[in-house]
Design a protein around this motif. Structure first.
Motif, PDB file in Angstrom:
ATOM      1  N   GLU A  38       0.835  -1.207   0.000  1.00  0.00           N
ATOM      2  CA  GLU A  38       0.000   0.000   0.000  1.00  0.00           C
ATOM      3  C   GLU A  38       0.865   1.251   0.000  1.00  0.00           C
ATOM      4  O   GLU A  38       1.938   1.294   0.597  1.00  0.00           O
ATOM      5  N   LYS A  39       0.387   2.254  -0.693  1.00  0.00           N
ATOM      6  CA  LYS A  39       1.111   3.518  -0.749  1.00  0.00           C
ATOM      7  C   LYS A  39       0.102   4.650  -0.614  1.00  0.00           C
ATOM      8  O   LYS A  39      -1.043   4.532  -1.060  1.00  0.00           O
ATOM      9  N   SER A  40       0.565   5.741  -0.034  1.00  0.00           N
ATOM     10  CA  SER A  40      -0.292   6.917   0.048  1.00  0.00           C
ATOM     11  C   SER A  40      -0.226   7.670  -1.277  1.00  0.00           C
ATOM     12  O   SER A  40       0.631   7.376  -2.125  1.00  0.00           O
ATOM     13  N   ALA A  41      -1.122   8.640  -1.459  1.00  0.00           N
ATOM     14  CA  ALA A  41      -1.131   9.413  -2.693  1.00  0.00           C
ATOM     15  C   ALA A  41       0.212  10.115  -2.875  1.00  0.00           C
ATOM     16  O   ALA A  41       0.766  10.146  -3.985  1.00  0.00           O
ATOM     17  N   VAL A 184      -6.751  14.312  -4.020  1.00  0.00           N
ATOM     18  CA  VAL A 184      -5.923  13.261  -4.610  1.00  0.00           C
ATOM     19  C   VAL A 184      -5.921  12.065  -3.674  1.00  0.00           C
ATOM     20  O   VAL A 184      -5.681  12.198  -2.486  1.00  0.00           O
ATOM     21  N   SER A 185      -6.219  10.896  -4.215  1.00  0.00           N
ATOM     22  CA  SER A 185      -6.237   9.705  -3.368  1.00  0.00           C
ATOM     23  C   SER A 185      -5.757   8.513  -4.167  1.00  0.00           C
ATOM     24  O   SER A 185      -5.725   8.543  -5.391  1.00  0.00           O
ATOM     25  N   VAL A 186      -5.365   7.490  -3.446  1.00  0.00           N
ATOM     26  CA  VAL A 186      -5.056   6.214  -4.100  1.00  0.00           C
ATOM     27  C   VAL A 186      -6.174   5.258  -3.722  1.00  0.00           C
ATOM     28  O   VAL A 186      -6.299   4.869  -2.566  1.00  0.00           O
ATOM     29  N   ALA A 197      -0.659  -1.854 -10.851  1.00  0.00           N
ATOM     30  CA  ALA A 197      -0.543  -0.396 -10.825  1.00  0.00           C
ATOM     31  C   ALA A 197      -1.386   0.176  -9.695  1.00  0.00           C
ATOM     32  O   ALA A 197      -2.367  -0.420  -9.264  1.00  0.00           O
ATOM     33  N   TYR A 198      -0.948   1.360  -9.218  1.00  0.00           N
ATOM     34  CA  TYR A 198      -1.737   2.109  -8.247  1.00  0.00           C
ATOM     35  C   TYR A 198      -2.700   3.014  -9.003  1.00  0.00           C
ATOM     36  O   TYR A 198      -2.314   3.632  -9.998  1.00  0.00           O
ATOM     37  N   ASP A 199      -3.923   3.064  -8.547  1.00  0.00           N
ATOM     38  CA  ASP A 199      -4.888   3.956  -9.184  1.00  0.00           C
ATOM     39  C   ASP A 199      -4.925   5.274  -8.429  1.00  0.00           C
ATOM     40  O   ASP A 199      -5.485   5.374  -7.339  1.00  0.00           O
ATOM     41  N   LEU A 200      -4.296   6.274  -9.043  1.00  0.00           N
ATOM     42  CA  LEU A 200      -4.283   7.602  -8.456  1.00  0.00           C
ATOM     43  C   LEU A 200      -5.523   8.334  -8.959  1.00  0.00           C
ATOM     44  O   LEU A 200      -5.709   8.461 -10.172  1.00  0.00           O
ATOM     45  N   VAL A 201      -6.370   8.759  -8.023  1.00  0.00           N
ATOM     46  CA  VAL A 201      -7.635   9.372  -8.441  1.00  0.00           C
ATOM     47  C   VAL A 201      -7.617  10.853  -8.074  1.00  0.00           C
ATOM     48  O   VAL A 201      -7.387  11.211  -6.921  1.00  0.00           O
ATOM     49  N   LEU A 202      -7.814  11.691  -9.062  1.00  0.00           N
ATOM     50  CA  LEU A 202      -7.898  13.128  -8.851  1.00  0.00           C
ATOM     51  C   LEU A 202      -9.356  13.525  -8.960  1.00  0.00           C
ATOM     52  O   LEU A 202      -9.969  13.334 -10.011  1.00  0.00           O
TER      53      LEU A 202
END
Lengths: 377, 343, 300
Positions: A38-41, A184-186, A197-202
């Motif tokens: 897990e990773k933060s945004a 911004v969130s993951v 892949a990480y889904d970065l959501v803006l």
């Protein structure tokens, strides 16, 4: 006997179920690599920033569900000069597949795989070539500087984005726009082109914009954005997306980046300074219309920005860049637009364009009413 | 009138073909109805029946071309169709007439059909094809396209196909069809020689006289059922004789004969010189001791006819034949009508 | 009805030496490839097959002759492939192949595949093959392989005929690919063969459909017509945007992807996707044909 005959019909029943089920299930499970930590945004953004991919080859699929009328018939009659307005419009409708080859040391090549034809942009040691197989025309842009230097590569990349935006270019574009106005969130992880892949959501905070969210899938290993999807408000499927369908980080064959126009092709040599001019002004959202940028005024904030320009410039810009008579472009616009108070509007799920009766153009990812209000100011 | 002692006279292992309760239903039509066939090994077995009786459907089931609705089949001691692959190489067949590729020569056709049999030796194929063609007298036409063949030549080619490899059982559906008398005789001779070698021959035919000359065993099929089965003598001897009355008053003759418990009918195909004269026939199953009509004396019938005022121009008691038996069993005179049996 | 042995002039009653009264059960030998060889020989020696291949070969020849007769310089109109012919004869085969894909090739494959089982049934030879015994599954496989052979031969004939006539009527030279790159004559011939192989694969799904339809009827013309109609219908459906969701499932979906063999580098994924799609059709319609054929009553 009846029992045996029933058993013999089993394959006829099982085979279609297995084949169709398999065809539906394989894309869901393919390349289901391990789930990355897990990773933060913030960490994902850093991952993007640390992206050190210097070479790749892959296939990019772009799809648009903008709600535009189908213009393919009207477009086919127009020229296919890469910079023309019709070419840009063409890319906004339907789906396209392109192969992308990139090697920072050698250059870049984008191949737009049309049906029975192909458009190639080759940026290599000897400048930038644009080749259109359906017309058999080659356009050459010699580079003013050191031809093997990094300038060539940079130029090629932005040239590539002119035609089919790469995920990397689009992601950078949106990441630049990250402001307090954006959440911004993951959300989760996904699999793109067989890679996790990480889904970065803006998510825009503004209520005025048509954009619901921009999702960027960031490769968990390299930090390279693998897909960008823009979702419009009120829609569940992406209105516009660009994604790698397969990708490899092997260095592509160097021969891909050198281009000799085929015998018999029409070759057009372009002056380097014309190209520099268009790229230098290319700081705004509408990179396709780079030449027009000088007269542009921008109002509103971030996601709800409204771009305004006088209509005369569009006609001038179009005729300058392409061999098309401007009449063809305007008839195209007539076909795509509908009449509203104060002018005509080109309406899509992500972008509205208002052509006012007094000859101005206002565009933005905002409802038509906001454009009309801005036009009245 | 059902099966007789003959059908149970053989041990199971001695049967080349054996079926139990074999039934085939096409939709609502019962084509074959609970057939129990017992074809002894080494026999020449005649399979008789009018058109539409279910003979060909039965043969198709024996060869695995058509699945049975119910019942069991055993060919050469193996269950069918489970053992098709191992049984059929030992069976030569001519099913419902010959069929070939018209655009290929006779030899090429046999060559083609021989390749379908995985059990044979490909190296001997050409020799075997030539032998089979010679055996049926087609050696001279081997290279001719089948579309140029006469019906008789095609029939011979069909027989040659059945003889491409050594066989334990030959299933021949109407083998003499289309052949001239000379050819018919040749086929008969061929079948005899094969039988003499120990091959079981299952012949379906409506050429009753031929079956009578050729076969050791007979089964008669009618409307999907086996109505009689056994050795030729057993089947034929059951039949007695037939009363033949020539008269100008067929109605009266019919009535009188019916009074005797017979089942007389007016012959439709026998022409007489005088247009008013008709022939009335009545089979008499008199040898069956238990039968109620047994013991009928011909002279008593003549007396009754005369007493009834029937003008009798002729009265004969004819000897039994397979044909009479066939007509009695199936109620049909088609073979006579088709005119093939008497040449 | 005399039966004197003297008259037995033609039917020999003799027994082969060593033949015994009881034939021993003969186990199958090998795979029985003789039937496949015989199938191929019959297929390709048939007048009808030769006529179909000749008609296919005539397509690029007609194109080349027509272009040669009418060409007074590049017109700039019409498909790009036709334009290139005048500059390079090597394009004749490719242009002919692409022109044959929508109709002519499916037409001939429909005839070949529709005839497989129904043709044997109509001749009556089906029952003799089965009592030989060919084995129903084996016969079905042999028939399918026969149509596959035809699928290989048909586009090859177009490409070869086109290349030969192109070499006769037009200059030869290096070939420009869709990507603008230029390849040598020998590589371009390799590409043409690759395109031929692509088209062969493209047609296999249709053959499987034709094989299945052929097991449904004893009338070969009906099976051929139905197969051809299906190939046309698939392409009509493929051109309707309203049915876009269905397009990837159509056996004709990748047919024009054959030009992906003319990109640099070759778009192998197109070949692979096409092959997988066709394989799906082979599995589904092969299973249907199997189930139908092994349960079929052979009444012809």
């Amino acid at each position: 006997m009846a029992d045996r005959s029933l058993r013999r019909w089993l394959p006829a029943i099982v085979a279609p179920i297995v084949v169709i089920g398999g065809a539906l299930a394989v894309p869901l499970t393919a390349g289901a690599a391990g789930v990355p930590p897990e990773k933060s945004a913030q960490e994902v953004l850093e991952l993007v920033g640390s992206n050190e991919v210097t070479a790749l080859s892959g296939t990019v699929v772009q799809t648009s569900e903008l709600g535009l009328p189908d213009l393919s018939g009207a477009l086919s009659g127009t020229g296919t000069g890469g910079d023309s307005a019709s070419s840009a419009l063409e890319l906004l409708t339907g789906s396209h597949t392109a192969r992308v080859y990139l090697d920072e040391a050698q250059g870049a090549r984008v191949q737009i795989l049309d049906s029975m034809a192909e458009r190639d942009i080759i940026a290599g040691p000897d400048g930038v070539w644009f080749y259109d197989s359906s017309e058999d025309t080659a356009t050459h842009l010699a580079l003013p500087d050191d031809p093997t230097g990094s300038a060539g590569t940079d130029g090629s990349q932005s040239d590539a984005t002119d035609t089919v935006p790469t995920p990397a270019a689009l992601a950078e574009h949106f990441l630049d726009a990250i402001e307090p106005s954006t959440a911004v969130s993951v959300d989760n992880t996904s699999v793109v082109a067989g890679r996790s892949a990480y889904d970065l959501v803006l998510t825009p905070d503004s209520a005025d914009t048509l954009i619901a969210a921009v999702t960027i899938a960031v490769d968990s290993e390299t930090g390279l954005p693998l897909s960008v999807a823009v979702t419009a408000k009120g829609q569940s499927a992406a209105a516009f997306s660009v994604a790698f369908s397969d990708i490899s980080f092997d260095t592509p064959d160097a021969s891909l980046f050198s281009f000799t126009p085929p015998a018999g092709a029409t070759v057009d040599e372009q002056l380097p300074h014309a190209y520099s001019l268009s790229t230098s002004a290319n700081g705004e959202h509408d990179s396709h219309l780079g030449d027009l940028a000088k007269n542009v005024t921008v109002t509103g904030d971030a996601w709800a920005s409204i771009v305004e320009l006088p209509v005369g410039d569009l006609a001038a810009g179009a005729s300058e860049e392409s061999a098309d008579p401007s009449g063809s472009a305007s008839s195209l616009l007539d076909a795509a637009t509908e009449k509203v108070d104060g002018g005509r509007v080109l309406s899509t799920s992500l972008l509205n364009v208002l052509l006012t009766d007094d000859g101005r153009i206002l565009a933005g990812s905002v409802p038509v009413a906001l454009l009309q209000a801005a036009a009245a100011d | 009138m059902t099966g007789n002692a003959g059908s149970n006279a053989f041990a199971p292992g001695a049967l080349a073909i054996e079926t139990h309760g074999l039934t085939k239903r096409f939709g609502s039509h019962l084509a074959v109805d609970s057939v129990d066939l017992a074809v002894p090994r080494g026999s020449v077995f005649g399979f008789l029946g009018p058109n539409g009786a279910g003979k060909t459907t039965t043969i198709r089931m024996l060869l695995g071309l058509v699945g049975a609705t119910s019942g069991s089949i055993s060919v050469l001691g193996q269950p069918m169709p489970a053992s098709l692959a191992s049984v059929l190489p030992r069976v030569g067949a001519l099913v419902e007439g010959p069929a070939f590729y018209p655009f290929l020569s006779g030899a090429a056709n046999l060559h083609r059909l021989d390749t379908a049999d995985r059990s044979v030796d490909g190296a001997t194929r050409s020799d075997r094809v030539a032998q089979a063609l010679d055996r049926v007298g087609l050696g001279h036409a081997a290279g001719k396209k089948v579309k140029a063949y006469s019906l008789g030549m095609k029939q011979r080619l069909g027989l040659a196909n059945a003889l491409l490899a050594p066989r334990d059982l030959l299933v021949l559906d109407e083998p003499s069809n289309g052949l001239d008398p000379q050819g018919t005789r040749e086929v008969r001779s061929l079948i005899r020689s094969l039988a003499a070698d120990g091959t079981t021959v299952f012949v379906s035919s409506h050429l009753l006289a031929e079956i009578e000359q050729l076969c050791s065993h007979v089964a008669v099929m009618s409307s999907g059922r086996i109505v009689s089965q056994g050795t030729l003598d057993a089947v034929r001897d059951q039949d007695v004789s037939r009363i033949r009355v020539v008269t100008t008053d067929p109605v009266g003759a019919l009535r009188v004969l019916a009074d005797f418990g017979l089942e007389p009918s007016v012959a439709t195909d026998e022409s007489t010189a005088d247009g008013d004269v008709r022939v009335v026939l009545a089979p008499v199953p008199a040898t069956d001791p238990g039968h109620r009509t047994s013991g009928i004396q011909p002279e008593a019938i003549v007396a009754a006819l005369v007493a009834a005022g029937v003008p009798v121009r002729g009265f004969t008691v004819e000897e039994s034949s397979l044909e009479d038996r066939f007509v009695a069993l199936t109620g049909e005179g088609f073979a006579i009508a088709e005119g093939h049996s008497v040449r | 009805m005399s039966d004197s042995p003297v008259s037995d002039s033609t039917l020999s009653a003799s027994t082969a030496p060593g033949e015994t009264a009881s034939v021993r059960a003969r186990p199958p030998r090998g795979l029985g490839l003789a039937l496949l060889a015989s199938e191929l020989a019959i297929l390709f020696r048939r007048t009808r097959t030769i006529a179909m291949l000749a008609a296919l070969a005539a397509v690029p020849i007609l194109i080349a002759v027509a272009v040669r007769v009418s060409s007074s310089g590049s017109s700039g109109r019409g498909p790009a492939f036709i334009d290139q012919i005048t500059q390079n004869g090597l394009f004749v085969g490719v242009a002919g192949l692409i022109l044959c894909i929508p109709l002519f090739l499916p037409l001939t494959v429909g005839v070949a595949a529709g005839d497989t089982i129904a043709g044997e049934a109509s001749h009556g030879t089906l029952r003799y093959l089965l009592v030989a015994p060919a084995g129903r599954v084996r016969l079905l496989i042999v028939k399918f392989l026969g149509t596959v052979a035809f699928c290989i031969a048909a586009p090859l004939v177009v490409v070869l005929a086109g290349t030969v006539i192109g070499a006769i009527l037009f200059p030869l030279g290096n070939v420009t690919l869709l990507s603008g790159d230029t390849v040598s004559i020998s590589e371009s011939l390799g590409r043409a063969l690759l395109m031929s192989a692509y088209v062969s694969v493209s047609l296999i799904g249709l053959s499987a459909i034709g094989l299945f339809i052929s097991t449904l009827t004893d009338t070969p013309v009906g099976a051929m017509a139905a197969t051809i109609v299906i190939s046309v219908a698939a392409q009509v459906v493929g051109s309707l945007d309203q049915l876009a969701w269905l397009h990837p499932w159509l056996f004709s979906y990748h047919w024009l992807g054959v030009v992906d063999m003319l990109r640099q580098p070759i778009l192998w994924s197109s070949f692979g996707d096409n092959a997988i799609l066709q394989l799906g059709y082979v599995i589904v319609f092969g299973a249907l044909a199997y189930s139908r054929f092994v349960t079929k009553s052979i009444l012809s």
